[in-house]
Each structure stands twice: as C-alpha cells, then as structure tokens.
Write a protein that holds these residues in place. Structure first.
Motif, mmCIF file in Angstrom:
data_model
loop_
_atom_site.group_PDB
_atom_site.id
_atom_site.type_symbol
_atom_site.label_atom_id
_atom_site.label_comp_id
_atom_site.label_asym_id
_atom_site.label_seq_id
_atom_site.Cartn_x
_atom_site.Cartn_y
_atom_site.Cartn_z
ATOM 1 N N ALA A 149 0.821 -1.221 0.000
ATOM 2 C CA ALA A 149 0.000 0.000 0.000
ATOM 3 C C ALA A 149 0.850 1.264 0.000
ATOM 4 C CB ALA A 149 -0.938 0.011 1.208
ATOM 5 N N GLY A 150 2.185 1.110 -0.037
ATOM 6 C CA GLY A 150 3.077 2.274 -0.054
ATOM 7 C C GLY A 150 3.199 2.871 -1.441
ATOM 8 N N GLY A 151 4.125 3.791 -1.592
ATOM 9 C CA GLY A 151 4.288 4.487 -2.878
ATOM 10 C C GLY A 151 4.690 3.537 -3.990
ATOM 11 N N VAL A 152 5.807 2.846 -3.820
ATOM 12 C CA VAL A 152 6.252 1.880 -4.827
ATOM 13 C C VAL A 152 5.225 0.752 -4.922
ATOM 14 C CG1 VAL A 152 8.064 0.242 -5.450
ATOM 15 C CG2 VAL A 152 8.690 2.422 -4.390
ATOM 16 N N GLY A 153 4.712 0.321 -3.771
ATOM 17 C CA GLY A 153 3.804 -0.818 -3.724
ATOM 18 C C GLY A 153 2.540 -0.613 -4.536
ATOM 19 N N GLN A 154 1.947 0.568 -4.449
ATOM 20 C CA GLN A 154 0.689 0.803 -5.181
ATOM 21 C C GLN A 154 0.907 0.772 -6.692
ATOM 22 O OE1 GLN A 154 -1.995 3.870 -3.993
ATOM 23 N NE2 GLN A 154 -1.752 3.460 -1.819
ATOM 24 N N ILE A 155 2.040 1.288 -7.127
ATOM 25 C CA ILE A 155 2.329 1.250 -8.572
ATOM 26 C C ILE A 155 2.601 -0.193 -8.990
ATOM 27 C CG2 ILE A 155 3.916 2.038 -10.389
ATOM 28 C CD1 ILE A 155 4.290 4.632 -8.753
ATOM 29 N N ALA A 156 3.340 -0.922 -8.153
ATOM 30 C CA ALA A 156 3.648 -2.320 -8.474
ATOM 31 C C ALA A 156 2.380 -3.159 -8.599
ATOM 32 C CB ALA A 156 4.560 -2.900 -7.398
ATOM 33 N N LEU A 157 1.459 -2.962 -7.672
ATOM 34 C CA LEU A 157 0.207 -3.732 -7.724
ATOM 35 C C LEU A 157 -0.504 -3.515 -9.052
ATOM 36 C CD1 LEU A 157 -1.554 -3.332 -4.263
ATOM 37 C CD2 LEU A 157 -1.031 -5.455 -5.485
ATOM 38 N N GLN A 158 -0.581 -2.265 -9.469
ATOM 39 C CA GLN A 158 -1.295 -1.961 -10.711
ATOM 40 C C GLN A 158 -0.532 -2.500 -11.925
ATOM 41 O OE1 GLN A 158 -3.168 2.184 -10.669
ATOM 42 N NE2 GLN A 158 -1.705 2.355 -8.998
ATOM 43 N N TRP A 159 0.794 -2.339 -11.904
ATOM 44 C CA TRP A 159 1.625 -2.762 -13.040
ATOM 45 C C TRP A 159 1.511 -4.280 -13.216
ATOM 46 C CZ3 TRP A 159 5.785 0.834 -14.894
ATOM 47 C CH2 TRP A 159 6.459 0.326 -16.016
ATOM 48 N N LEU A 160 1.704 -5.001 -12.104
ATOM 49 C CA LEU A 160 1.708 -6.469 -12.166
ATOM 50 C C LEU A 160 0.326 -7.006 -12.529
ATOM 51 C CD1 LEU A 160 3.982 -7.052 -9.073
ATOM 52 C CD2 LEU A 160 4.449 -7.942 -11.370
ATOM 53 N N THR A 161 -0.709 -6.409 -11.973
ATOM 54 C CA THR A 161 -2.067 -6.863 -12.277
ATOM 55 C C THR A 161 -2.370 -6.641 -13.752
ATOM 56 O OG1 THR A 161 -2.697 -6.311 -10.018
ATOM 57 C CG2 THR A 161 -4.490 -6.622 -11.586
ATOM 58 N N ALA A 162 -1.949 -5.492 -14.276
ATOM 59 C CA ALA A 162 -2.199 -5.192 -15.705
ATOM 60 C C ALA A 162 -1.460 -6.183 -16.604
ATOM 61 C CB ALA A 162 -1.767 -3.765 -16.020
ATOM 62 N N MET A 163 -0.324 -6.720 -16.139
ATOM 63 C CA MET A 163 0.375 -7.680 -17.006
ATOM 64 C C MET A 163 -0.096 -9.111 -16.789
ATOM 65 S SD MET A 163 4.276 -7.081 -15.627
ATOM 66 C CE MET A 163 4.916 -8.695 -15.957
ATOM 67 N N GLY A 164 -1.099 -9.290 -15.937
ATOM 68 C CA GLY A 164 -1.677 -10.623 -15.788
ATOM 69 C C GLY A 164 -1.021 -11.470 -14.725
ATOM 70 N N ALA A 165 -0.206 -10.853 -13.872
ATOM 71 C CA ALA A 165 0.363 -11.590 -12.733
ATOM 72 C C ALA A 165 -0.615 -11.497 -11.561
ATOM 73 C CB ALA A 165 1.710 -10.997 -12.355
ATOM 74 N N LYS A 166 -0.456 -12.421 -10.616
ATOM 75 C CA LYS A 166 -1.279 -12.389 -9.397
ATOM 76 C C LYS A 166 -0.368 -11.962 -8.249
ATOM 77 C CE LYS A 166 -4.637 -15.896 -10.644
ATOM 78 N NZ LYS A 166 -4.073 -16.275 -11.972
#
Ligand code: NDP
Length: 324
Positions: A149-166
């Motif tokens: 839920a942090g700064g890097v974390g929120q971007i990572a969640l969106q990036w990874l989800t958009a590429m189809g990772a869980k």
C-alpha cells in the motif's frame, strides 16, 4: 527568493531546515528549473538519518517535476517553458528552484501532470526495472510484494495486475489491506497479525512463489526466503524496517538454491537509453490509465520534516509530495 531544504548533521527529521538559496545561471550542459512538485521517497529518510551517509552539509531529494527557466550552452533539446521531470542525479530536489544537468531530465508529455510525475518517476521506474528486468515476471505467475500500500507498492500492484500476474500483497493495517485489494491484489496478508509463510504456502499449494520483492528489509528478510519456491529469486530492494544483517550464502541452499539480488534504480537507468526506455514504459501506462498515480499526501516544502515523520511512522499510503 528561492528556498531549499538543507541539513548539516544526520539524525531525526528535526535536522531539516528551510534556507534561502541563490540559484545562478546554468553552466554548459545544465538547466535552471523551477520546481512545481517534489517527490518524497524512503531513500530521503535513509540519507537524512545517516543510514546512507552523505558529505554534509547537504541538500536532499532525488525527484521532482518542474518548468525549465533557462538552459546552458549545448542544451539544444530543451527550451524555457518546457515541462520536465527527473528521478536521480545530485541531491537537491527539495527546493523551489535548482540547477541540474540536462542529462537527468525527461520531457513530460501533455497528458502527465506535474504532481503525477513527481509521484511516479522514481517509484514507477523502480517498478519497471524490478518487474521487467530484475526478475521478468510472466503473466499468470503469483508473486509476493511487501508493503504493497506504499508508494512503490501501489504502482507495483497496478503494473503487475495489468500484465496478468497475481500479487500476494503484504500490508501493515486493515485500512492498507483495503487499498491493496482495490488496486488488484489477488491475496492480502496483514503481516502484523498473520503468519506470512503459512499463508503463502497455502495460497501456492505448498510450492512457494518464484519471486519476492522485499523493501521492508530487516523484519521480513527471513520470512521472504521461506516463501520462495526452489530456485526462486529474493529481490531485496529496501530497508524500511532497518538494514538486513549479513548472511552466509549457505542460507540460500536451505530453501532450495535461491537467487539473491540487492538492486538499485541508478544501476538500471545508468545510460540515457535505459532512462528513456524506463520512462517511456512508465508514461505509456500512465497515459492509457493502466496505472493511476496521484499524491495521497501533499505538504508545503517548508514542512518536509513532517512528511518524513509521517512516512517513517507508516502513517502514509501511496505517494507523498512537497509543494514549493
Ligand atoms: P513506502 O510508501 O512504501 O513506505 C514504506 C512502507 O514500508 C511503510 O508505509 C510500511 O508499510 C512499510 N514498513 C514496514 N516496516 C516498516 C518500518 N519499521 N518502518 C517504516 N515503514 C515500514 O515508501 P516508498 O514507496 O518510498 O519506498 C518503498 C521501499 O522501496 C523503501 O524501502 C525504499 O527504500 C525502496 N526503494 C528502493 C529502490 C531501489 O531501487 N532499490 C527505489 C525506490 C524505493 P506497512 O505499514 O504496510 O507495513
């Protein structure tokens, strides 16, 4: 009058003070910038506290967006009035105006606002190199991301989800768990209350994950190793809870021939080509809405110390900026 945050001894946020600054004309290869939004990152805390020692007195801050006011000799691709941003180069982003070498700057596309750029440049390029180049995550893979839920974390969640990772996301509170879920986390673990290793083993049918992205450091390092599948990769990229103690390579055999890397952004954006490729990958995702980044917390430049107190005390979520 221009102002900047400076400090002459390392320590608590109280060492930061706002000082008037004289910003002259840009030398050859330089640009004078008027900042419009300044990124606050955890590395600023390591540098202020002395974990990453600096020659003192020093300015602080690695990331900002702004407007070009003047260009030095030889800078033919920028002109007064251009909107630009940067993440890297000499410290000094905590300022209303500064001189900086043009090689660190990228032009901002119209569709990316200054505040978004100040939030996303450093944290977004970090996610780009971590998920695409340090360990290239594949669609369908399940990965573990701490402090999601942090700064890097929120971007990572969106990036990874958009590429189809869980993503299995860890967070420190129920409110942060809600944020992680809303951004696409497949599973959320409150690491203050739950057994992370047991949950990850359960979610992955006992196998473990192929990669862990760990920026929490001291408190999670051993847990992360225990969550990996044999031949998995431990990406230790931060020390929010303190630096990881020394370890013997033999420890990596305990969990099955693990790989360990300790990467940093500057090594993945060292050439102009890499810097541009990383920002283009980020800007494309910001422009088409796959990743949304707005500041969760804004502070006046003069209140940089309070921004540090809140970030260190885990009171923030998402990205934090200073406004000059
Ligand atoms: P964050 O917004 O993620 O803030 C840090 C988070 O870490 C906190 O919100 C908290 O989340 C968690 N945390 C866990 N334990 C502690 C603790 N003891 N003290 C403080 N925080 C703790 O910061 P950033 O997005 O700026 O940076 C995230 C991490 O990524 C940092 O470690 C940073 O150094 C690293 N980083 C590394 C880079 C690299 O290239 N190597 C580049 C950029 C960032 P919670 O409450 O949910 O636990």
């Amino acid at each position: 009058m221009s102002h900047s945050i400076v400090f002459s001894e390392s320590g608590s946020p109280d060492v930061l003070r706002l000082a008037p600054a004289q910003v002259g004309q840009p030398a050859a290869g330089e640009v004078r910038l008027r900042h419009t939004a300044i990124g606050v990152n955890f590395i600023d805390i390591y540098q202020r506290s002395g974990l990453y020692p600096l020659p003192l007195p020093s300015g602080l801050g690695s990331e900002a967006a702004g407007v070009v006011e003047a260009v030095g000799e030889g800078v033919d691709w920028l002109r007064s009035g251009d909107r630009v941003a940067y993440a890297g180069g000499p410290l000094g982003a905590y300022s209303s105006q500064r001189l900086i070498s043009a090689q660190h700057l990228v032009k901002l596309p119209d569709e990316i606002g200054d505040e978004t750029a100040a939030c996303a440049m450093l944290q977004g390029m970090t996610v780009e190199y971590l998920v695409q180049r340090t360990y290239p995550v594949q669609p369908g893979q399940t990965v573990l991301w701490h402090a999601a839920a942090g700064g890097v974390g929120q971007i990572a969640l969106q990036w990874l989800t958009a590429m189809g990772a869980k993503v299995i996301a860890t967070v420190g509170s129920a409110a942060k768990a809600e944020i992680a879920r809303a951004l696409g986390a497949a599973h959320v673990i409150n690491y203050g209350e739950e057994d992370v290793v047991a949950r990850v083993r359960d979610i992955t049918g006992g196998k473990g994950v192929p990669v862990v992205y760990d920026s929490v450091g001291k408190d999670t390092f051993q847990i992360s190793l225990s969550c990996l599948a044999p031949r998995g990769m431990m990406v230790s990229f931060g020390n929010a809870s303190g630096p990881v103690p020394a370890l013997s390579p033999l420890e990596l055999t305990k969990h099955g021939s693990l790989f360990l890397t300790r990467p940093k952004l500057g090594d993945y954006t060292a050439s102009r080509e890499e810097l541009e490729a990383s920002t283009q990958a980020l800007f494309a995702r910001l422009a088409d809405g796959r990743i949304r980044v707005t500041p969760s917390h804004r502070y006046p430049l003069a209140e940089a110390a309070q921004a540090h107190r809140d970030l260190e005390a885990r009171r923030t979520t998402g990205s934090v900026i200073l406004l000059p």
